[in-house]
Design a protein around this motif. Structure first.
Motif, PDB file in Angstrom:
ATOM      1  N   VAL A 150       0.798  -1.225   0.000  1.00 20.33           N
ATOM      2  CA  VAL A 150       0.000   0.000   0.000  1.00 20.33           C
ATOM      3  C   VAL A 150       0.834   1.280   0.000  1.00 20.33           C
ATOM      4  O   VAL A 150       0.330   2.342  -0.344  1.00 20.33           O
ATOM      5  CB  VAL A 150      -0.971   0.025   1.206  1.00 20.33           C
ATOM      6  CG1 VAL A 150      -1.989  -1.094   1.071  1.00 20.33           C
ATOM      7  CG2 VAL A 150      -0.224  -0.084   2.518  1.00 20.33           C
ATOM      8  N   SER A 151       2.116   1.219   0.362  1.00 17.93           N
ATOM      9  CA  SER A 151       2.919   2.442   0.425  1.00 17.93           C
ATOM     10  C   SER A 151       3.576   2.777  -0.912  1.00 17.93           C
ATOM     11  O   SER A 151       4.004   3.908  -1.116  1.00 17.93           O
ATOM     12  CB  SER A 151       4.013   2.299   1.489  1.00 17.93           C
ATOM     13  OG  SER A 151       5.057   1.465   1.028  1.00 17.93           O
ATOM     14  N   LEU A 152       3.701   1.807  -1.796  1.00 15.61           N
ATOM     15  CA  LEU A 152       4.404   1.911  -3.080  1.00 15.61           C
ATOM     16  C   LEU A 152       5.926   1.959  -2.924  1.00 15.61           C
ATOM     17  O   LEU A 152       6.649   1.983  -3.924  1.00 15.61           O
ATOM     18  CB  LEU A 152       3.938   3.111  -3.916  1.00 15.61           C
ATOM     19  CG  LEU A 152       2.458   3.156  -4.294  1.00 15.61           C
ATOM     20  CD1 LEU A 152       2.202   4.326  -5.245  1.00 15.61           C
ATOM     21  CD2 LEU A 152       2.003   1.848  -4.936  1.00 15.61           C
ATOM     22  N   ASN A 153       6.444   1.980  -1.690  1.00 19.73           N
ATOM     23  CA  ASN A 153       7.891   2.051  -1.501  1.00 19.73           C
ATOM     24  C   ASN A 153       8.615   0.886  -2.159  1.00 19.73           C
ATOM     25  O   ASN A 153       9.613   1.065  -2.870  1.00 19.73           O
ATOM     26  CB  ASN A 153       8.233   2.077  -0.005  1.00 19.73           C
ATOM     27  CG  ASN A 153       8.064   3.443   0.612  1.00 19.73           C
ATOM     28  OD1 ASN A 153       7.720   4.401  -0.072  1.00 19.73           O
ATOM     29  ND2 ASN A 153       8.291   3.543   1.900  1.00 19.73           N
ATOM     30  N   THR A 154       8.137  -0.320  -1.888  1.00 18.09           N
ATOM     31  CA  THR A 154       8.808  -1.500  -2.434  1.00 18.09           C
ATOM     32  C   THR A 154       8.628  -1.578  -3.942  1.00 18.09           C
ATOM     33  O   THR A 154       9.573  -1.895  -4.679  1.00 18.09           O
ATOM     34  CB  THR A 154       8.270  -2.777  -1.768  1.00 18.09           C
ATOM     35  OG1 THR A 154       8.616  -2.755  -0.376  1.00 18.09           O
ATOM     36  CG2 THR A 154       8.876  -4.020  -2.396  1.00 18.09           C
ATOM     37  N   ILE A 155       7.430  -1.262  -4.430  1.00 17.54           N
ATOM     38  CA  ILE A 155       7.175  -1.315  -5.870  1.00 17.54           C
ATOM     39  C   ILE A 155       8.103  -0.364  -6.615  1.00 17.54           C
ATOM     40  O   ILE A 155       8.726  -0.731  -7.618  1.00 17.54           O
ATOM     41  CB  ILE A 155       5.694  -1.003  -6.155  1.00 17.54           C
ATOM     42  CG1 ILE A 155       4.809  -2.155  -5.640  1.00 17.54           C
ATOM     43  CG2 ILE A 155       5.456  -0.776  -7.642  1.00 17.54           C
ATOM     44  CD1 ILE A 155       3.321  -1.888  -5.749  1.00 17.54           C
ATOM     45  N   VAL A 156       8.234   0.872  -6.146  1.00 20.56           N
ATOM     46  CA  VAL A 156       9.110   1.846  -6.803  1.00 20.56           C
ATOM     47  C   VAL A 156      10.580   1.454  -6.620  1.00 20.56           C
ATOM     48  O   VAL A 156      11.384   1.550  -7.555  1.00 20.56           O
ATOM     49  CB  VAL A 156       8.852   3.265  -6.276  1.00 20.56           C
ATOM     50  CG1 VAL A 156       9.874   4.252  -6.837  1.00 20.56           C
ATOM     51  CG2 VAL A 156       7.441   3.715  -6.626  1.00 20.56           C
ATOM     52  N   GLY A 157      10.937   0.993  -5.426  1.00 22.07           N
ATOM     53  CA  GLY A 157      12.319   0.584  -5.180  1.00 22.07           C
ATOM     54  C   GLY A 157      12.769  -0.534  -6.099  1.00 22.07           C
ATOM     55  O   GLY A 157      13.892  -0.528  -6.609  1.00 22.07           O
ATOM     56  N   LEU A 158      11.883  -1.494  -6.337  1.00 24.60           N
ATOM     57  CA  LEU A 158      12.225  -2.598  -7.233  1.00 24.60           C
ATOM     58  C   LEU A 158      12.298  -2.139  -8.683  1.00 24.60           C
ATOM     59  O   LEU A 158      13.076  -2.675  -9.481  1.00 24.60           O
ATOM     60  CB  LEU A 158      11.217  -3.733  -7.072  1.00 24.60           C
ATOM     61  CG  LEU A 158      11.255  -4.444  -5.707  1.00 24.60           C
ATOM     62  CD1 LEU A 158      10.131  -5.460  -5.597  1.00 24.60           C
ATOM     63  CD2 LEU A 158      12.606  -5.122  -5.480  1.00 24.60           C
ATOM     64  N   GLN A 159      11.504  -1.133  -9.036  1.00 24.33           N
ATOM     65  CA  GLN A 159      11.624  -0.543 -10.368  1.00 24.33           C
ATOM     66  C   GLN A 159      13.028   0.044 -10.557  1.00 24.33           C
ATOM     67  O   GLN A 159      13.659  -0.137 -11.605  1.00 24.33           O
ATOM     68  CB  GLN A 159      10.574   0.564 -10.551  1.00 24.33           C
ATOM     69  CG  GLN A 159       9.141   0.083 -10.622  1.00 24.33           C
ATOM     70  CD  GLN A 159       8.749  -0.374 -12.016  1.00 24.33           C
ATOM     71  OE1 GLN A 159       9.205   0.174 -13.001  1.00 24.33           O
ATOM     72  NE2 GLN A 159       7.902  -1.384 -12.081  1.00 24.33           N
ATOM     73  N   ILE A 160      13.520   0.753  -9.550  1.00 25.80           N
ATOM     74  CA  ILE A 160      14.849   1.363  -9.640  1.00 25.80           C
ATOM     75  C   ILE A 160      15.936   0.293  -9.676  1.00 25.80           C
ATOM     76  O   ILE A 160      16.922   0.406 -10.418  1.00 25.80           O
ATOM     77  CB  ILE A 160      15.060   2.334  -8.469  1.00 25.80           C
ATOM     78  CG1 ILE A 160      14.092   3.518  -8.614  1.00 25.80           C
ATOM     79  CG2 ILE A 160      16.500   2.830  -8.400  1.00 25.80           C
ATOM     80  CD1 ILE A 160      14.019   4.427  -7.417  1.00 25.80           C
ATOM     81  N   SER A 161      15.753  -0.778  -8.909  1.00 25.88           N
ATOM     82  CA  SER A 161      16.690  -1.901  -8.953  1.00 25.88           C
ATOM     83  C   SER A 161      16.801  -2.470 -10.364  1.00 25.88           C
ATOM     84  O   SER A 161      17.904  -2.750 -10.853  1.00 25.88           O
ATOM     85  CB  SER A 161      16.240  -2.990  -7.974  1.00 25.88           C
ATOM     86  OG  SER A 161      17.029  -4.162  -8.117  1.00 25.88           O
ATOM     87  N   GLN A 162      15.672  -2.618 -11.032  1.00 20.44           N
ATOM     88  CA  GLN A 162      15.688  -3.126 -12.410  1.00 20.44           C
ATOM     89  C   GLN A 162      16.376  -2.153 -13.357  1.00 20.44           C
ATOM     90  O   GLN A 162      17.141  -2.560 -14.237  1.00 20.44           O
ATOM     91  CB  GLN A 162      14.264  -3.399 -12.886  1.00 20.44           C
ATOM     92  CG  GLN A 162      13.642  -4.658 -12.295  1.00 20.44           C
ATOM     93  CD  GLN A 162      12.283  -4.946 -12.908  1.00 20.44           C
ATOM     94  OE1 GLN A 162      11.449  -4.058 -13.032  1.00 20.44           O
ATOM     95  NE2 GLN A 162      12.058  -6.194 -13.289  1.00 20.44           N
ATOM     96  N   LEU A 163      16.110  -0.863 -13.181  1.00 21.39           N
ATOM     97  CA  LEU A 163      16.706   0.137 -14.064  1.00 21.39           C
ATOM     98  C   LEU A 163      18.225   0.189 -13.922  1.00 21.39           C
ATOM     99  O   LEU A 163      18.937   0.492 -14.886  1.00 21.39           O
ATOM    100  CB  LEU A 163      16.112   1.522 -13.763  1.00 21.39           C
ATOM    101  CG  LEU A 163      14.635   1.703 -14.134  1.00 21.39           C
ATOM    102  CD1 LEU A 163      14.095   3.002 -13.550  1.00 21.39           C
ATOM    103  CD2 LEU A 163      14.448   1.689 -15.650  1.00 21.39           C
ATOM    104  N   LEU A 164      18.733  -0.105 -12.742  1.00 19.88           N
ATOM    105  CA  LEU A 164      20.173  -0.137 -12.523  1.00 19.88           C
ATOM    106  C   LEU A 164      20.771  -1.499 -12.826  1.00 19.88           C
ATOM    107  O   LEU A 164      21.982  -1.695 -12.718  1.00 19.88           O
ATOM    108  CB  LEU A 164      20.506   0.276 -11.087  1.00 19.88           C
ATOM    109  CG  LEU A 164      20.377   1.770 -10.794  1.00 19.88           C
ATOM    110  CD1 LEU A 164      20.541   2.065  -9.318  1.00 19.88           C
ATOM    111  CD2 LEU A 164      21.389   2.574 -11.603  1.00 19.88           C
ATOM    112  N   ASP A 165      19.907  -2.455 -13.183  1.00 16.59           N
ATOM    113  CA  ASP A 165      20.353  -3.762 -13.656  1.00 16.59           C
ATOM    114  C   ASP A 165      21.191  -4.504 -12.622  1.00 16.59           C
ATOM    115  O   ASP A 165      22.263  -5.040 -12.924  1.00 16.59           O
ATOM    116  CB  ASP A 165      21.141  -3.601 -14.957  1.00 16.59           C
ATOM    117  CG  ASP A 165      21.315  -4.928 -15.703  1.00 16.59           C
ATOM    118  OD1 ASP A 165      20.448  -5.803 -15.551  1.00 16.59           O
ATOM    119  OD2 ASP A 165      22.325  -5.073 -16.429  1.00 16.59           O
ATOM    120  N   LEU A 166      20.694  -4.549 -11.371  1.00 13.34           N
ATOM    121  CA  LEU A 166      21.329  -5.430 -10.404  1.00 13.34           C
ATOM    122  C   LEU A 166      21.177  -6.871 -10.871  1.00 13.34           C
ATOM    123  O   LEU A 166      20.308  -7.185 -11.690  1.00 13.34           O
ATOM    124  CB  LEU A 166      20.719  -5.249  -9.015  1.00 13.34           C
ATOM    125  CG  LEU A 166      21.359  -4.126  -8.182  1.00 13.34           C
ATOM    126  CD1 LEU A 166      20.878  -2.763  -8.632  1.00 13.34           C
ATOM    127  CD2 LEU A 166      21.100  -4.328  -6.700  1.00 13.34           C
TER     128      LEU A 166
END
Length: 488
Positions: A150-166
C-alpha cells in the motif's frame, strides 16, 4: 556458536507483549475480495491452525523485543484472479504437495496485528507462484508475503533496482490474502532472496557463498564475526547459502578470511582486488535514490560465486524499502554516510576507483531513471493494478480500522519526493569527484609514530603502544590523515 535468548510465547487471543491488538472484527466477504481485482491467495491450514510467533528479548538491548516464528503450519494454497484459478498447491503431503506457512519474524512482525503478519511460504513441490507461464524457469519452493503493497515504496524501489540492472530484482505481484476463510489484507507476493541459477541469485552449487550482514544474528543457530564488526555486538554474518546446517569449518574459515582481506583493503586502497565495483556501486546508488534512512535493517547480502580467485565479493540485490523517502531530499542514504559501513571508506579513499564507478553509473543512468519513475507513477493510479490495489486498500482499512491513503495520494507523495530529491542528489553526486580531488593527506614517517593516534579498521581510536600495523586514512576536521592501523 549460539547465544541464549529470553523467549516469550504469545497467542492470538491473549496479547500483552507489545504486538498491536486486533482492532476490528469487521468481516470482509470473499466475494468483495475477489471483486477488487487483485490476485487472491487463499490459504487453508490443516485443522485451521494459525501461524504463531515467539517474542524474544534482545540480548544486546535488554528491554527491547523482537519476534521469530513459533510454528510452521501445513496448508494448501490456491491463487486466483478474476475468479480464475491460476495455481493450486494441492493438500499438504510432505515432499509431494501443499506447503507450509510461518510468520516472517523481526521488527515488522513484532509491531503487526496478529492477524496481519508478514509470512514465509514454502512449497513441497517447487512452482512459480507468480504464474508467469514458464514454470521450469521460475519455479522455486520459497516465497514471501510482504506487508508493503500500500505504500508503493517497495514497488518503486524494485523498479529502480531493475533500471540499474542489479543481478537480481525480486519479482512480485500485489495480492489479497485470505487465511482459513478470513480476509487478512493486502500483500506483495514475492520471490525470496535465494540461490537459484535459473531465476534468482547465481552462485556455484558446491563452492559458492551468500551471507547476510545481520543485526538479528542472535536469533540464528550459526553466525560469525569479521574484524570490521568484532568491536561491537550489533552485526554478525549469517548464512543464506550454504544453509547453516550444511556449513563446515573450512567453508566458514574461507569466507571469513576473504571478507577480512576485503575489509583491510578498504584501508590500504587495494579494494578492487576483492570487490566487484559495479555491483557495490549499483547497490548503494539504489539506496541513495530511494533515500533509505535505516541502516540497521537494510539487508545486505554479499555473494561470492565460488571459492576461486576468479570471483570477487558482490552485492547482487537490494531488499527492504521500509524507510524509503525518509531522509532530507538530496541527501545520501544513511548507508552511504555512516562511518561504520563499508561505503564510507570506499568513497573517502585515496584510491578513487569506487567513487568514479559510482558517479559514472549515476551519470549514465540518471535521465532514464528519472524519466521512467515519473512516467511509471503518472500511469500507475489509472492502471488496472493501481485501480485494483485502490479497491483493496478500502477493504484493508475496513477490516483492521487502518487509515492507509489511496493510490492517487500515494502517487502524488512519491512524485513530490522524487522531484525534490533527484535534482539535489545530482548536485551532491557531482561534488564527490570534486571533493576527492582535493583531499589533503599528511604523510607520517614510521619514525614519527610515537605520538600518533591509532585506529582500528572502523576508524575508532584504540590505545596501543606497539608499532606494528598498516597505514590507513582517517577523516578528521575536513581532511584525511594517514594513521597506523593496529589490526594488521
Amino acid at each position: 556458536m549460539k547465544k541464549s535468548i529470553k523467549i516469550i510465547v504469545f497467542s492470538l487471543i491473549t496479547n500483552t507483549w507489545g504486538v498491536l491488538p486486533i482492532t476490528s472484527q469487521t468481516v470482509i466477504s470473499l466475494d468483495e475480495v475477489k471483486q477488487a481485482g487483485l490476485h487472491v491467495i487463499e490459504i487453508t491450514t490443516n485443522n485451521h491452525e494459525e501461524p504463531e510467533g515467539t517474542i524474544i528479548e534482545s540480548p544486546l538491548f535488554p528491554g527491547t523485543y523482537n519476534m521469530t516464528y513459533k510454528n510452521k503450519v501445513p496448508c494448501q494454497i490456491v491463487i486466483s484472479k478474476n475468479r480464475q484459478i491460476l495455481y493450486d498447491s494441492g493438500e499438504y503431503i510432505k515432499k509431494v504437495s501443499g506447503a507450509t506457512i510461518r510468520i516472517n519474524g523481526n521488527t515488522t512482525a513484532y509491531f503487526s496485528n496478529p492477524l496481519n503478519m508478514p509470512y514465509k511460504l514454502k512449497l513441497e513441490n517447487a512452482a512459480d507462484m507468480l504464474c508467469r507461464g514458464d514454470d521450469n524457469k521460475y519455479k522455486d519452493k520459497e516465497w514471501r508475503l510482504l506487508k508493503d503493497a500500500v505504500s508503493l515504496n517497495t514497488i518503486v524501489g524494485l523498479q529502480i533496482s531493475q533500471l540499474l540492472d542489479l543481478e537480481w530484482t525480486s519479482a512480485y505481484v500485489p495480492c489479497n490474502v485470505i487465511i482459513n476463510g478470513d480476509y487478512r489484507g493486502c500483500y506483495l507476493l514475492m520471490e525470496t532472496m535465494k540461490r537459484n541459477e535459473s531465476c534468482r541469485i547465481k552462485c556455484d552449487k558446491e563452492t559458492g557463498y551468500i551471507i547476510e550482514k545481520d543485526p538479528y544474528w542472535w536469533k540464528e543457530d550459526k553466525f560469525f564475526s569479521s574484524k570490521w564488526y568484532q568491536g561491537d555486538n550489533v552485526y554478525r554474518w549469517t548464512w543464506k547459502y550454504p544453509d547453516s546446517d550444511d556449513v563446515n569449518d573450512e567453508q566458514e574459515s574461507y569466507i571469513k578470511k576473504y571478507l577480512e582481506s576485503m575489509e583491510e583493503s578498504l584501508a590500504d586502497g587495494d579494494y578492487e582486488s576483492f570487490i566487484d565495483l559495479t555491483s557495490f556501486a549499483k547497490w548503494i546508488l539504489v539506496h541513495d535514490i530511494v533515500g533509505t534512512r535505516d541502516s540497521w535493517g537494510s539487508n545486505m547480502y554479499i555473494k561470492k560465486y565460488d571459492n576461486t580467485d576468479n570471483s570477487k565479493l558482490e552485492l547482487p540485490c537490494v531488499w527492504d524499502f521500509d524507510s524509503s523517502n525518509e531522509i532530507t531530499p538530496g541527501s545520501f542514504s544513511t548507508l552511504h554516510t555512516q562511518e561504520n559501513e563499508y561505503f564510507y571508506p570506499l568513497f573517502n579513499n585515496n584510491h578513487h576507483a569506487f567513487a568514479e564507478t559510482y558517479t559514472n553509473l549515476w551519470n549514465s543512468k540518471k535521465q532514464n531513471i528519472v524519466n521512467h519513475i515519473i512516467s511509471f507513477l503518472n500511469k500507475y493510479a489509472d492502471s488496472d493494478e493501481g485501480k485494483a490495489l485502490d479497491a483493496s486498500i478500502l477493504l484493508y482499512n475496513r477490516r483492521f480500522n487502518y487509515t492507509y491513503s489511496n493510490i492517487a495520494r500515494n502517487v502524488q507523495q512519491q512524485k513530490q519526493w522524487y522531484n525534490n530529491h533527484i535534482q539535489l542528489l545530482d548536485e551532491n553526486i557531482k561534488s564527490i569527484i570534486t571533493n576527492i580531488s582535493n583531499i589533503e593527506v599528511s604523510s607520517i614517517q614510521q619514525t614519527e609514530l610515537k605520538n600518533v593516534k591509532y585506529y582500528n579498521l572502523r576508524g575508532v581510536e584504540i590505545n596501543k603502544t606497539h608499532q606494528k600495523g598498516i597505514i590507513i586514512y582517517k577523516f578528521d576536521n575536513g581532511k584525511f590523515y594517514k594513521v597506523l592501523n593496529m589490526n594488521k
